[in-house]
Design a protein around this motif. Structure first.
Motif: not given
Lengths: 392, 559
Positions: A278, A282, A285-286, A365-367, A369-370, A373
């Protein structure tokens, strides 16, 4: 089951069956296991291989995991290539016998399907079961894909037998164990070339009876224990060699750790198991958004690949370790490991620890990303550990 | 212990002893010690003749049928007969019966008996052991024939006096040929003739000769006259035409003679084997047959299988009913039987069964034209000297010794009506004593039984297996003839069935002890196990894992 239907083909198999095929190809001679979800399918298929005669192994049915490992200890002490599989509470019940496998220098291969410990009762994945066995002295591999599971199984026997140290390979419950992926099943002759029959250095020999594992006085114990440490150091080297040799024959290699986009990374994520897949996505993408992030996958947990980890992580400014496990009252276990490895380095990154996905809760993926960040921007890791996703 | 300047490199990878562990005599730790013992399997124990059943089954499993046959002959000269007619208490006692189904021992015995007659006897050398002693045997029933066999085998000259015209007694005259073909009896008797037995037919004790005559002429006399007098019902009109005696009826049929006053509706009275034999024989003679029994099926002394077969063949058994009075017509011929319903009282009789008592005003009539009485037999004591008889039988000890010098007795005439196998066993024991008496042979040692119960076995090692089934003539193919109902099985079937045997208490070299001994203290030498007591810790694993209870543990003090 006809041989021709299996070998040398790409097959869609679950992680569990990838283990079974790996054991079949490795020509294990004794298998002893007790069923436990989510592991059962591994030995279920193996028992079928044994019943059909495809695998010429003795399949020992036992009444508990403790007995399963005890039977493996006996078989390995007799000089057989030996395999077992378990999960969570089964592994916990094996605990005493794991020490016997290590102290007896028995090259047993154990597949553990990572499952959260109860209570609350759970069958879903997290890493606390295998990490609770960190200090028994097993080699531990954490796998990311079903192909890696199969390949690591075969490699595990070779590493174990070369170093006389048992090996545990670990795969995530359901995310790998029950999920099908296309997997290359190698030819038997190639595996035979890679993994010749086991020739034990020590074995129970009725013509030269010796006491195994007898009382060892303080005058001798430490030296013999030190030899286990030596074996682990050797295993670090051997694992690398075995991986390279595997690549020569099968064209696939994994490394002890995998560094992904780390070269110029400001932030490096440290992951293990299926979260790696996963995170990898990400990271891509980043990166396309211009963030300098990389990924370090820890495949070999014990022996700890200290030089490799140092080399990669000391170049970064920040490290975020993602742990699907928790050492209560402290932090995630991989995070502790990374910190301890880097502590004495002059140039060392800030280390953020994140605990996430316990009991099989999805890590999406959102996890990731967070986490990126947060770790990318935060001034300083104020907390020893950040609990991601817990509803406080 | 090595010096302490050892370095890491000097050590092995694991804690392993520097030297062989053989120096450690772990046997000194022992408080119990194991011992291999040959124990008594229940089949051998419950066999009235104490045949070594376990042994001949083990031999059969290996296909060594000749050895198996000779093994049986040590205890019973006529396995073809007992294999067919014995009530097989061995099977009732068989431990396997508590696991799934008992071993069909009688089928194995029968096969071996037939095998012996067909393949062993014709080539068997008869040792010439003649000596000067001669013995007279009165009666050629099972005990007389058995005694004769063992005397002949030891060189004694034997003369058998038989009042009938064929040898065999109950075997020939009593048991119908659908159970025991005459041919088998004949061939078993031929064994004796081959060994020099002399038969005198048509001579009867008390009529043609006396006991005194024989004791003068012979060195010993063996009385084996059986129990031949049939009991009366003791009800009015019993003398009516068409009321027959059971054994007499069977004898007439067995001689293929015509029966006087035999009708179409036959009523047999009694619940023993004679009653069942009479009923099934009458059926085969074309009659419609009912059996009257004053107790219930549970109490019937007849062999269960025979009762079931009789019912299958269409014979009706009227339970809890007793005869009151024979009803006859003007010509003095039976036309019915007045009966009374019975119930079982709380009172128990000398046989241990609840005593039946009549229910008041429950009388009824069963129409019939023939009544066969089969309610039991007793010994004819009138022909015997007073000093050797008791109230009902001849007085003799277990070896047949009576109060008269030179005179021995055995079988039904001593025990009262019992079974073929018990008579055979008695004949054998008497022969042993007669040899002791005449030739000063040693008496066989008293057998010590160390019985293995089901609870002693470790059945973990056994799998459920179906008991072999005998092939039987279908009912419609046997109801009107005297063809033998049951066929002898094939050697494959026999090996299968022999393979089911637990071999209780007798080692069959399964290797469990050898495999499980944690100290490798059991060795195999020349096919036998040997315990190395220097190393045996007395843990008892071997005894526990022995499936058949061959190994026992004893306190060290008791050694």
């Amino acid at each position: 089951m006809k041989e021709g239907l299996i070998y040398g083909k790409k097959k869609v198999v679950t992680g569990n069956h990838a283990v079974s095929y790996g054991v079949l190809l490795s020509r294990a001679e004794v298998i002893a296991a007790y069923p436990i979800t989510p592991q059962t399918q591994i030995v279920e298929l193996l028992s079928e291989f044994c019943a059909s005669g495809l695998l010429k192994a003795k399949f020992i049915k036992v009444e508990s995991e403790h007995s399963a490992m005890a039977a493996c200890v006996g078989a390995a002490a007799a000089g057989c290539r030996t395999f077992t599989a378990t999960s969570a509470h089964g592994l916990a019940l094996m605990h005493e016998m794991l020490h016997w496998a290590v102290g007896g220098r028995l090259p047993i291969v154990l597949a553990n399907v990572n499952r959260a410990m109860g209570p609350g009762w759970s069958v879903w994945t997290d890493q606390n079961d295998s990490l609770s066995q960190r200090d028994v002295g097993f080699v531990q591999f954490y796998c990311e894909s079903n192909q890696e599971v199969l390949d690591t199984t075969i490699q595990a026997f070779k590493i174990a037998e070369t170093c006389l140290i048992p090996v545990m390979l670990v795969l995530d419950a359901f995310v790998l164990s029950h999920t099908s992926e296309p997997v290359d099943i190698p030819y038997q002759e190639d595996v035979d070339k890679f993994l010749p029959p086991y020739k034990p250095k020590y074995f129970l020999d009725i013509n030269d009876p010796r006491a195994f594992g007898g009382l060892t006085s303080p005058d001798h114990y430490y030296e013999i224990r030190y030899k286990i440490e030596e074996a682990h150091r050797k295993a670090l080297k051997v694992s690398e060699e075995v991986d390279n040799e595997f690549y020569q024959i099968f064209g696939r290699k994994y490394g002890l750790v995998e560094s992904y986009q780390c070269e110029d990374a400001k932030l490096i994520l440290v992951t293990s198991g299926t979260i790696t897949g996963t995170a990898r996505q990400v990271i891509d993408e980043e990166r396309s958004k211009g963030k300098r992030v990389g990924l370090l996958k820890i495949r070999l947990f014990r022996p700890s690949p200290i030089p490799q980890i140092k080399e990669i992580l000391t170049k970064a400014e920040r490290v975020a370790v993602i742990d699907r496990n928790i050492s209560f009252g402290h932090s995630g276990i991989f995070c502790q490991e990374i910190k301890s490895i880097l502590y004495n380095e002059i140039r060392k990154p800030m280390i953020f620890g994140f605990v996430i996905g316990l009991g099989g809760r999805d890590v999406v993926p959102d996890d990731i990303r967070e986490i990126i960040d947060f770790a990318y921007k935060a001034d300083y890791p104020e907390e020893m550990v950040y609990f991601r996703g817990v509803r406080l | 212990m090595k010096k302490l300047d050892l370095r890491v490199k000097d050590y092995p990878e694991l804690a392993i002893s520097w030297e062989t562990t053989l120096i450690n005599k772990t046997g000194t730790w022992r408080t119990f010690y194991p011992k291999y013992l040959s124990k008594t399997p229940p089949c051998n124990y419950y066999c009235p003749a104490n045949e070594n059943i376990q042994k001949y089954i083990a031999l059969s499993l290996k296909g060594e049928f000749e050895e198996a046959y000779l093994t049986i002959l040590e205890k019973n000269p006529f396995p073809s007969i007992t294999g067919r007619v014995c009530y097989h208490p061995c099977e009732t006692g068989c431990n396997r019966g508590k696991f799934d189904e008992s071993i069909a021992i009688h089928t194995i015995e029968r096969f071996i008996g037939d095998y012996g007659l067909n393949f062993v006897e014709p080539k068997r050398r008869i040792e010439k052991l003649t000596n000067d002693k001669k013995v007279a045997i009165i009666g050629s029933g099972p005990s007389g024939l058995s005694c004769a066999y063992y005397l002949l085998s030891n060189g004694v000259k034997v003369t058998i006096l038989e009042r009938e015209e064929y040898p065999g007694g109950i075997l020939f005259y009593g048991i119908p040929s659908y159970r025991l073909p005459k041919e088998i009896v004949k061939r078993e008797v031929e064994k004796l003739i081959k060994r020099g037995a002399k038969f005198i037919f048509g001579k009867e004790l008390g009529k043609d000769f006396s006991l005194d005559d024989l004791t003068k002429e012979y060195d010993a006399v063996f009385l084996a006259i059986g129990a031949q007098i049939e009991q009366e019902l003791g009800v009015p009109n019993e003398e009516a035409k068409g009321v027959l005696m059971g054994l007499e009826f069977l004898k007439t049929i067995n001689l293929k003679r015509k029966i006087k006053d035999f009708g179409k509706n036959v009523l047999v009275i009694g619940g023993g084997n004679t009653a069942i034999d009479c009923a099934r024989t009458a059926l085969r003679k074309g009659a419609k047959v009912k059996i009257l029994y004053r107790r219930t099926k549970e109490e019937m002394p007849a062999v269960k299988e025979e009762v079931e077969e009789a019912i299958k063949e269409g014979i009706e058994i009227i339970f809890l009913t007793a005869p009151v009075r024979v009803i006859k017509d003007k010509k003095g011929k039976v036309k019915g039987l007045e009966c009374v319903k019975m119930k079982l009282s709380e009172e128990v009789d000398e046989t241990g069964r609840r005593k039946p008592i009549p229910i008041k005003d429950s009388n009824f009539v069963i129409k019939c034209d023939t009544i066969i009485k089969a309610i039991g037999e007793r010994v004819d004591l009138n022909i015997l000297p007073k000093e050797i008889i008791s109230k009902r039988t001849i007085l003799a000890d277990e070896f047949g010794k009576t109060n008269i010098e030179k005179v021995f007795a055995g079988g039904d005439c001593v025990t009262g009506p019992k079974t073929v196998v018990e008579a055979i066993a008695y004949g054998r024991r008497a022969a042993a004593f007669i040899l002791h008496y005449l030739k000063n042979y040693e008496l066989p040692p008293k057998e010590i039984f160390n019985l293995v119960d089901y609870e002693n076995l470790n059945t973990y090692y056994f799998e459920k297996q179906k008991r072999i089934e005998e092939s039987k003539l279908p009912v419609n193919k046997r109801k009107r003839n005297f063809k033998e109902i049951i066929a002898t099985l094939s050697d494959q079937d026999i090996k299968y069935e022999a393979g089911r045997c637990f071999s209780c208490g007798v080692c069959n070299k399964c290797d469990n002890c050898y495999v499980f001994c944690p100290d490798l203290a059991i060795l195999k030498k020349n096919g036998e196990y040997e315990i190395l007591y220097d190393y045996c810790k007395g843990c008892g694993v071997c005894a526990h894992e022995c499936p058949r209870n061959v190994i026992s543990m004893f306190f060290e003090e008791e050694k």
